[in-house]
Structure formats: structure tokens, C-alpha cells
Design a protein around this motif. Structure first.
Motif, PDB file in Angstrom:
ATOM      1  N   SER A 357       0.830  -1.208   0.000  1.00 44.23           N
ATOM      2  CA  SER A 357       0.000   0.000   0.000  1.00 44.23           C
ATOM      3  C   SER A 357       0.861   1.252   0.000  1.00 44.23           C
ATOM      4  O   SER A 357       2.037   1.232   0.381  1.00 44.23           O
ATOM      5  N   ILE A 358       0.233   2.341  -0.412  1.00 40.86           N
ATOM      6  CA  ILE A 358       0.819   3.671  -0.364  1.00 40.86           C
ATOM      7  C   ILE A 358      -0.253   4.612   0.168  1.00 40.86           C
ATOM      8  O   ILE A 358      -1.437   4.463  -0.149  1.00 40.86           O
ATOM      9  N   PHE A 359       0.156   5.554   1.031  1.00 39.14           N
ATOM     10  CA  PHE A 359      -0.846   6.465   1.584  1.00 39.14           C
ATOM     11  C   PHE A 359      -0.280   7.871   1.739  1.00 39.14           C
ATOM     12  O   PHE A 359       0.940   8.087   1.806  1.00 39.14           O
ATOM     13  N   ALA A 360      -1.193   8.826   1.794  1.00 37.55           N
ATOM     14  CA  ALA A 360      -0.864  10.222   2.078  1.00 37.55           C
ATOM     15  C   ALA A 360      -1.883  10.749   3.079  1.00 37.55           C
ATOM     16  O   ALA A 360      -3.087  10.457   2.971  1.00 37.55           O
ATOM     17  N   GLU A 361      -1.389  11.516   4.045  1.00 42.76           N
ATOM     18  CA  GLU A 361      -2.271  12.059   5.083  1.00 42.76           C
ATOM     19  C   GLU A 361      -1.906  13.531   5.316  1.00 42.76           C
ATOM     20  O   GLU A 361      -0.723  13.880   5.450  1.00 42.76           O
ATOM     21  N   TRP A 362      -2.939  14.361   5.356  1.00 44.15           N
ATOM     22  CA  TRP A 362      -2.765  15.804   5.503  1.00 44.15           C
ATOM     23  C   TRP A 362      -3.473  16.248   6.769  1.00 44.15           C
ATOM     24  O   TRP A 362      -4.635  15.902   7.005  1.00 44.15           O
ATOM     25  N   THR A 363      -2.779  17.012   7.613  1.00 42.71           N
ATOM     26  CA  THR A 363      -3.323  17.387   8.919  1.00 42.71           C
ATOM     27  C   THR A 363      -3.273  18.898   9.117  1.00 42.71           C
ATOM     28  O   THR A 363      -2.510  19.412   9.943  1.00 42.71           O
ATOM     29  N   PRO A 364      -4.074  19.665   8.389  1.00 44.77           N
ATOM     30  CA  PRO A 364      -4.079  21.122   8.583  1.00 44.77           C
ATOM     31  C   PRO A 364      -4.886  21.510   9.818  1.00 44.77           C
ATOM     32  O   PRO A 364      -5.756  20.761  10.284  1.00 44.77           O
ATOM     33  N   SER A 365      -4.620  22.675  10.337  1.00 38.71           N
ATOM     34  CA  SER A 365      -5.419  23.226  11.431  1.00 38.71           C
ATOM     35  C   SER A 365      -5.686  24.687  11.143  1.00 38.71           C
ATOM     36  O   SER A 365      -4.853  25.385  10.558  1.00 38.71           O
ATOM     37  N   ASN A 366      -6.836  25.147  11.568  1.00 31.90           N
ATOM     38  CA  ASN A 366      -7.240  26.528  11.286  1.00 31.90           C
ATOM     39  C   ASN A 366      -8.059  27.032  12.461  1.00 31.90           C
ATOM     40  O   ASN A 366      -9.265  26.802  12.552  1.00 31.90           O
ATOM     41  N   GLY A 367      -7.384  27.680  13.394  1.00 27.02           N
ATOM     42  CA  GLY A 367      -8.075  28.215  14.556  1.00 27.02           C
ATOM     43  C   GLY A 367      -8.688  27.113  15.395  1.00 27.02           C
ATOM     44  O   GLY A 367      -8.004  26.207  15.868  1.00 27.02           O
ATOM     45  N   ALA A 368      -9.994  27.171  15.544  1.00 23.41           N
ATOM     46  CA  ALA A 368     -10.692  26.189  16.371  1.00 23.41           C
ATOM     47  C   ALA A 368     -10.886  24.858  15.662  1.00 23.41           C
ATOM     48  O   ALA A 368     -11.279  23.877  16.301  1.00 23.41           O
ATOM     49  N   PHE A 369     -10.627  24.828  14.362  1.00 19.00           N
ATOM     50  CA  PHE A 369     -10.816  23.604  13.596  1.00 19.00           C
ATOM     51  C   PHE A 369      -9.483  22.871  13.420  1.00 19.00           C
ATOM     52  O   PHE A 369      -8.429  23.496  13.239  1.00 19.00           O
ATOM     53  N   SER A 370      -9.552  21.547  13.421  1.00 13.25           N
ATOM     54  CA  SER A 370      -8.401  20.709  13.052  1.00 13.25           C
ATOM     55  C   SER A 370      -8.930  19.502  12.297  1.00 13.25           C
ATOM     56  O   SER A 370     -10.025  19.010  12.572  1.00 13.25           O
ATOM     57  N   HIS A 371      -8.143  19.040  11.327  1.00 13.50           N
ATOM     58  CA  HIS A 371      -8.602  17.979  10.440  1.00 13.50           C
ATOM     59  C   HIS A 371      -7.462  17.011  10.136  1.00 13.50           C
ATOM     60  O   HIS A 371      -6.284  17.372  10.178  1.00 13.50           O
ATOM     61  N   THR A 372      -7.848  15.804   9.792  1.00 11.69           N
ATOM     62  CA  THR A 372      -6.927  14.841   9.194  1.00 11.69           C
ATOM     63  C   THR A 372      -7.637  14.198   8.013  1.00 11.69           C
ATOM     64  O   THR A 372      -8.689  13.579   8.174  1.00 11.69           O
ATOM     65  N   LEU A 373      -7.050  14.351   6.843  1.00 11.08           N
ATOM     66  CA  LEU A 373      -7.609  13.773   5.623  1.00 11.08           C
ATOM     67  C   LEU A 373      -6.575  12.820   5.052  1.00 11.08           C
ATOM     68  O   LEU A 373      -5.426  13.214   4.815  1.00 11.08           O
ATOM     69  N   GLY A 374      -6.978  11.563   4.842  1.00  2.00           N
ATOM     70  CA  GLY A 374      -6.023  10.578   4.371  1.00  2.00           C
ATOM     71  C   GLY A 374      -6.600   9.649   3.321  1.00  2.00           C
ATOM     72  O   GLY A 374      -7.796   9.358   3.316  1.00  2.00           O
ATOM     73  N   LEU A 375      -5.722   9.191   2.428  1.00  3.12           N
ATOM     74  CA  LEU A 375      -6.093   8.226   1.394  1.00  3.12           C
ATOM     75  C   LEU A 375      -5.005   7.154   1.332  1.00  3.12           C
ATOM     76  O   LEU A 375      -3.812   7.472   1.263  1.00  3.12           O
ATOM     77  N   ARG A 376      -5.427   5.895   1.376  1.00  2.00           N
ATOM     78  CA  ARG A 376      -4.509   4.764   1.220  1.00  2.00           C
ATOM     79  C   ARG A 376      -4.992   3.888   0.064  1.00  2.00           C
ATOM     80  O   ARG A 376      -6.159   3.487   0.027  1.00  2.00           O
ATOM     81  N   ILE A 377      -4.085   3.596  -0.875  1.00  2.00           N
ATOM     82  CA  ILE A 377      -4.364   2.701  -1.991  1.00  2.00           C
ATOM     83  C   ILE A 377      -3.645   1.387  -1.702  1.00  2.00           C
ATOM     84  O   ILE A 377      -2.444   1.368  -1.385  1.00  2.00           O
ATOM     85  N   LYS A 378      -4.376   0.256  -1.837  1.00  2.00           N
ATOM     86  CA  LYS A 378      -3.845  -1.049  -1.449  1.00  2.00           C
ATOM     87  C   LYS A 378      -3.917  -2.030  -2.616  1.00  2.00           C
ATOM     88  O   LYS A 378      -4.964  -2.174  -3.247  1.00  2.00           O
ATOM     89  N   SER A 379      -2.794  -2.689  -2.874  1.00  2.00           N
ATOM     90  CA  SER A 379      -2.740  -3.755  -3.873  1.00  2.00           C
ATOM     91  C   SER A 379      -2.718  -5.089  -3.130  1.00  2.00           C
ATOM     92  O   SER A 379      -1.826  -5.344  -2.316  1.00  2.00           O
ATOM     93  N   ASN A 380      -3.713  -5.946  -3.409  1.00  2.00           N
ATOM     94  CA  ASN A 380      -3.858  -7.222  -2.706  1.00  2.00           C
ATOM     95  C   ASN A 380      -3.708  -8.373  -3.696  1.00  2.00           C
ATOM     96  O   ASN A 380      -4.339  -8.370  -4.756  1.00  2.00           O
ATOM     97  N   HIS A 381      -2.890  -9.344  -3.319  1.00  2.00           N
ATOM     98  CA  HIS A 381      -2.719 -10.522  -4.173  1.00  2.00           C
ATOM     99  C   HIS A 381      -2.702 -11.763  -3.297  1.00  2.00           C
ATOM    100  O   HIS A 381      -2.053 -11.793  -2.245  1.00  2.00           O
ATOM    101  N   SER A 382      -3.431 -12.792  -3.721  1.00  2.00           N
ATOM    102  CA  SER A 382      -3.440 -14.066  -2.998  1.00  2.00           C
ATOM    103  C   SER A 382      -3.422 -15.209  -4.003  1.00  2.00           C
ATOM    104  O   SER A 382      -3.891 -15.084  -5.133  1.00  2.00           O
TER     105      SER A 382
END
Length: 685
Positions: A357-382
Motif C-alpha cells: 500500500s501507499i498512503f498520504a495524510e494531511w493534517t491542517p489546522s485553522n483556529g478552532a478547527f483541526s482535520h486529518t484527511l487521508g487516502l490509502r491505496i492497497k494492492s492485494n494478491h493471494s
């Protein structure tokens, strides 16, 4: 240490012993993480709650977290559960590694590979877990930080020694570690030996197949420079003759070696963390050495193994976290009869389970607000090699299933993703509002895909049903919502949350219509075998933690958890979900003493799965009492009583007895421990 300093240390320790399970930050303010920390009394830090020195299974600590619980198939086989999800739906990071069970029935569940003395902390991501917390986090995420060698501690030698004894099952623990360091290098050695006999329930019945014998030891080596560090770790775990009464077999042995290399580098504004791990585990289990089996023709011995290579690479700068993470696991399982050398089943043969897998996560904050936005792409093989059964030549149904599996296209590759947004809003000085939304996906486990002949090798479901797999299963997709409010006003804090998730293509057993499967299962006593199938399901509920300080000596705290799981295709409930429950602690601290009186209450569970033949359970309440005396800054002695009133009860997640020779009948709910008196001490230097 002066009494006043001991009192200060006790005050900090008390915050965890009284179930201080409020949010801490790992990445940013938008993600709530409940952390239980290990004892470091010499540094005046917090300590694990409720008899941490006497628990043989670290998974037991999850019961102190709102929404969390454990499925118990034996005394040292705890399977993590969070908000109705359990097993491989929950990500478990153990010292940064992705630990894969060697046994197809999770007798060696990931949390069983650790012991209390090596735990630095146990963290549970409350609500919707961020994508950075694990590869598959559809059911949540648990992070266990292990002790590492300390460098440049100011003392060349340090360590920890812990001893404990439980009277109800003559159980003992010996655990110790020692740290040697200089300015740039540190090395940590540790050893743990835990054993116990069969326990008694509240009515004095002996519950057979509940003994255990578990040893672990290893070494961690660290070296650091000005802006970098590197470490190497070896863990060895050995378990012998340990019972699992809710499963068709007991543990003969588990033998595992884990190796890990990790490092950290500071690159101008960027920070690089990397980890490379390898695990080699073998596991033997049987149905005759620790339980009564009068029919030698039905003796079964299952030899399994798993080899896993895992990796992780994290790059962080400012509000951004980027990562690569994955593992490559191989599984084998062969079933024999030591009384019949001609009998052999190749159940799983060189099963491949690869997840990158590969992922990116962004954690901005703006005054009283705080956020975490993330996306992970996963390659599965069995994939899986061909299997065999010694009875195929004599049983046309077995031969047909064997031929069908071997001729099928068993290689499966697909891509899944996780997308999660976690946000918090500081409404007032005392009140915070949190809200999260996510889409999470999970590829099927190897048991769900490749269990080709009716068996109970189901990743620890322990419902007594026989299953077959389905190579063509679709991935699970969960649409998740979570909202909460946290109020903190000095002596009083409360943090309720509500949650809802709709799971499309939820993997669940449904009745098999294949007459070959039904006839083979019927020969093993199951007239209604199941096949892993995709259905739709809904889970919803609420949980809460709270605390109230009465005065300088007394504090009340507790948790409440409720979850419902329903199938959308038929009028039935999801299997093995904990009922409404609460835990309330009354803590008292004075000078060198502290006491913890705890009430654990569970309502009855009648919302059970009819399809899985799940038994309902009555409500109950038990009382535990523990007293600690801090002799010095590094020495604590402890005495306590679990189930003070000797209550006879059944833990709903404890499973159904399948071991002949017990004082309770096969098919009855396993009764829990009666009154247990324990003594323990922990000395840190």
C-alpha cells in the motif's frame, strides 16, 4: 524518596489506574487516541490498570477502553474486538510490525505475541481510525509500542523485575528486563515465563483446557547519532500445552521468531522512519492430548506455519505524512492422525497473502478547527498451491471438491482503498465536537478464500460450524460515520460518541447448498455447513468514557459501550457481539497506598446470531478490588481479588465449550473464573 515525592508519583499513577482513557494526540488534535501506558514508577509516569502484573494475555487490557472488548477462545488467545468488528478487520501494529498468525484459528492471535513487561503502551484509535494507522482498518486500529533499549540514560544499568501469583489456577509469572547503555548505544534483554493450571468457576467446577505455559525472550539493540538512530530486535516466543476450550483443538506448541530492523533520519525539514521485519512461526495443535477423546480414529494433529516479511517507510514534513507499507505472508497447514499414518489432509498449501500500500495524510489546522484527511491505496494478491486429502480415493465427494479446487484459477489480484476524514471543533473552552466520515475496504482473508473442505479453520470464529471458502469473494466496503462531544470542566470530564456504518459485501457464513459439502460435514456431525459469502450488514451504537474527582483522595471513572450488528439480507444478528456493558472504578489514594474498587456490569445478550447457533447469555456484575503499596520510587507490591463475590457467570464473548472431560458439558457456554486472589510485585531500577 521522600513520602511527598512518592505521593506525587502515586497521583500520576492513579490517573491511569482509575481508567483515565481520554484522548491523547498521536498526529494531531483531530484524532482521538486512548492510550494505556506501562509502569515507569522511577520516572513518575503512569501505570497500567487493574492487575497488569498478573494478566497472561495483553488483550485483556482492551476491556478498559470504551467500545473495545476481546473474544476469548482460551486463557491466552484473546482476539481484539472493537465496536462489533474483530479479527483481521482490526489493524494491529506490534512494535511497528504487522504480526500474522501461524494458526488458521487464531490460537496465536497477534496480541498473544507480546507480554506485559515489554509493553510501553497500548493505544486504541477511538472512532474511525486514520489511514496511517494500518493497512486494513475497516474495524479500527490498535497500536502497541514495545520497550526499546534506552541510550544515554545517565546510568549504565537499569531494569525491571516482576513476579505474580494467582491462587485460582496456581498461575505464576516471572518477568524481567535489563538495559545497558552508554552515550550512543543501548541494549535491552528481556525474559518472561507465564504458566497456569485449569481454573475453577464460581461454582467450583474445573474448566478443563484452560491451562497455559508461555515463555518469551529477546534482545533490542539501539545506536544513535546527532540526527539519526538505528535499531535491531529479536523476539522469541514459545507456548506449550495451552488450552483453547472454545475451539476444536488445543495448543501443543507455538514457536515463533521475529526479527526487526528500524531507523530514523532527520533530512532537513523532512523526517524519515523505516522498518523491515521478518517472522517465522510454526504451530502444532491437537484434539486428544489435553482433552478427552476416546475415539483414536478421530485423533487429529494440525501442523501449521507462517512466514511473513513486512516493511514500512514513512516520510513526514509539516502537515504531511507519506507512507509505503505492506507484507508478504505464506501459510501452510497439514492435518494428520498419529494413530493412522495413512490419514493426511493438505488443508492450506503455500498460501500467498501479499498486501502492499501507499498512503498520504494531511493534517491542517485553522483556529478552532483541526482535520486529518487521508487516502490509502492497497494492492492485494493471494494464491494457493494444489491441495490433497487421503480420503479422496474412497469418498467421491471429497475427491470432487479436491479436483474442483485444484483445477480452479486460485490467483486473485485486486485494488482496494481507504479514505477517511477526521475533524474536531473547539466549540468552547470546555467543549470539543468531533466528527468523522470514511470509506474503508478489506480484501478477504486466506481462510475465507481457500478453505476448500468443510473445516472449523475460520480465524477464531469458534461457533462450532464447519465452513468452506469462496475464491471469488468480493472485497468488503464500509461506509462509516462517527460523531462525538467531549466536555472537560476541571474535576468532571465526559466524552460520548455515536457511530454508524453500512458494510457492503460483508463476509459472513451462509448455508451451503452444495450436497458434497453437506455430506462431508454431516459425517463430522454438522448437518448445516456454511460457505463464506458476501452479504450486507449494518453496525451502530454508542460508547462513552467519564471521570469525576470527588476530592484529593477519591475519584470515580468509567466507560459505557453499546453496539448492535444486523444482517441486511435476513432477519438475524451478526455473530459474537458484546452486549451493553459498563465499568465503574472508585479509586482511593493516600500517601504510599492506593486502592481500586471496580464494578464490571454486562446486560443480557439476546441479540444473537441464529444462523451461527449462538447462545444467549444472562446479565451479570462482578466486583474486583486491588491494593498497591509503593515501598519506594521503584518498588510496588500489589494484592487483589478478581470476582470478589465469587459470581458464577458466562462472558458472552468467552465462547462455547468443545472440550470433553470438563466439569461443564460440551455445548454449554464456558463459565468464567471464580474468586481469584493474587499477589504481585514490580521492582524497577
Amino acid at each position: 524518596m521522600q513520602p511527598s515525592k512518592i505521593s506525587q508519583a502515586l497521583t500520576v499513577v492513579l490517573s491511569i489506574v482509575s481508567l483515565n482513557v481520554f484522548a491523547e494526540n498521536i498526529n494531531d488534535n483531530s484524532i482521538e487516541v486512548i492510550t494505556i501506558e506501562a509502569p515507569k514508577l522511577t520516572h513518575s509516569e503512569t501505570a497500567l490498570a487493574e492487575g497488569n502484573l498478573v494478566m497472561p494475555d495483553v488483550a485483556d487490557w482492551l476491556k478498559t477502553v470504551p467500545g473495545a472488548n476481546i473474544n476469548k477462545n482460551g486463557p491466552i488467545t484473546g482476539i481484539a474486538q472493537y465496536r462489533g468488528m474483530f479479527g483481521e478487520r482490526i489493524a494491529k501494529s506490534i512494535g511497528g510490525q504487522q504480526i500474522i498468525s501461524a494458526g488458521p484459528n487464531a490460537m496465536d492471535a497477534p496480541l498473544t505475541y507480546i507480554n506485559p513487561i515489554m509493553v510501553e503502551s497500548v493505544s486504541v484509535y477511538r472512532g474511525i481510525a486514520p489511514v496511517s494507522s494500518g493497512i486494513d482498518t475497516l474495524g479500527g486500529a490498535i497500536k502497541v509500542d514495545l520497550k526499546k533499549a534506552e541510550v544515554d540514560t545517565g546510568a549504565a544499568l537499569g531494569g525491571d523485575l516482576a513476579l505474580s501469583y494467582n491462587d485460582i489456577n496456581d498461575a505464576s509469572t516471572f518477568a524481567g528486563d535489563i538495559n545497558i547503555s552508554n552515550e550512543n548505544t543501548g541494549v535491552l534483554f528481556y525474559l518472561t515465563d507465564q504458566s497456569g493450571d485449569d481454573y475453577e468457576d464460581g461454582n467450583g467446577n474445573i474448566i478443563s483446557s484452560t491451562e497455559y505455559d508461555k515463555k518469551q525472550y529477546g534482545i533490542d539493540l539501539r545506536h544513535q547519532g546527532d540526527d539519526w538512530q538505528i535499531g535491531a530486535t529479536w523476539h522469541h516466543a514459545k507456548t506449550n500445552n495451552s488450552g483453547t476450550p472454545a475451539l476444536p483443538m488445543d495448543i501443543d506448541y507455538i514457536d515463533s521468531d521475529r526479527y526487526n530492523l528500524d531507523g530514523e533520519f532527520q533530512l532537513t525539514d523532512w523526517k524519515l522512519n523505516w522498518q523491515l521485519g521478518y517472522q517465522d512461526a510454526t504451530h502444532g495443535m491437537d484434539n486428544f492430548s489435553q482433552r478427552t477423546n476416546m475415539n483414536a480414529n478421530m485423533y487429529r494433529y494440525n501442523t501449521t506455519d507462517a512466514k511473513t516479511l513486512d516493511y514500512r517507510l514513512l516520510l513526514s514534513q509539516g502537515d504531511w505524512l507519506l507512507g509505503l507499507e505492506g507484507y508478504d505472508a505464506e501459510h501452510n497447514s497439514v492435518i494428520t492422525n498419529p494413530e493412522n499414518m495413512m490419514f493426511e489432509i493438505t488443508n492450506f498449501n503455500h498460501i500467498k497473502d501479499q498486501r502492499n500500500s501507499i498512503f498520504a495524510e494531511w493534517t491542517p489546522s485553522n483556529g478552532a478547527f483541526s482535520h486529518t484527511l487521508g487516502l490509502r491505496i492497497k494492492s492485494n494478491h493471494s494464491d494457493a498451491n494444489e491441495i490433497s486429502h487421503s480420503m479422496a480415493m474412497m469418498n467421491p465427494n471429497t475427491k470432487a471438491l479436491q479436483s474442483e479446487f485444484n483445477s480452479a484459477d486460485r490467483s486473485v489480484s485486486d485494488t482496494t482503498f481507504d479514505l477517511a476524514l477526521n475533524s474536531q471543533y473547539q466549540w468552547t473552552k470546555t467543549t470539543t465536537i468531533s466528527y468523522s466520515v470514511a470509506i474503508k475496504q478489506r480484501a478477504p482473508s486466506y481462510q475465507e478464500r481457500y478453505l476448500w473442505v468443510p473445516m472449523q479453520a475460520t480465524g477464531g470464529l469458534a461457533d462450532g460450524k464447519t465452513y468452506v471458502g469462496n475464491i471469488n469473494l468480493d472485497n468488503e466496503t464500509a461506509y462509516q460515520l462517527n460523531a462525538g462531544i467531549s466536555y472537560d470542566h476541571g474535576d468532571f470530564t465526559i466524552a460520548p460518541q455515536v457511530f454508524y456504518q453500512k458494510v457492503k459485501d460483508y463476509i459472513q457464513g451462509t448455508p451451503s447448498t452444495d450436497m458434497r459439502v453437506k455430506m462431508i460435514a454431516g459425517m463430522m456431525g454438522d448437518s448445516s455447513p456454511l460457505i463464506f459469502t458476501n452479504i450486507d450488514a449494518t453496525l451502530y451504537g454508542a460508547d462513552m468514557n467519564w471521570q469525576y474527582r470527588l476530592n484529593e483522595q477519591f475519584k470515580l471513572s468509567g466507560i459505557v459501550s453499546y453496539v448492535r450488528g444486523e444482517r441486511d439480507d435476513i432477519n438475524d444478528n451478526l455473530y459474537r457481539i458484546s452486549p451493553l456493558n459498563t465499568r465503574i472504578n472508585l479509586n482511593y489514594q493516600y500517601n504510599n497506598f492506593q486502592s481500586n474498587l471496580a464494578l464490571h456490569a454486562y446486560s443480557s445478550q439476546n441479540k444473537v446470531s441464529v444462523l451461527n447457533d449462538e447462545k444467549s447469555s444472562a446479565g451479570y456484575a462482578i466486583v474486583d478490588w486491588q491494593v498497591d503499596y509503593f515501598v519506594s520510587s521503584g518498588l510496588v507490591v500489589r494484592a487483589g481479588i478478581n470476582n470478589l463475590l465469587d459470581k458464577q457467570y458466562n462472558d458472552h464473548l468467552g465462547g462455547v465449550n468443545r472440550a470433553n472431560g470438563s466439569d461443564i458439558a460440551v455445548g454449554d457456554k464456558i463459565t468464567a473464573m471464580g474468586r481469584n486472589v493474587y499477589l504481585a510485585m514490580d521492582y524497577q531500577f
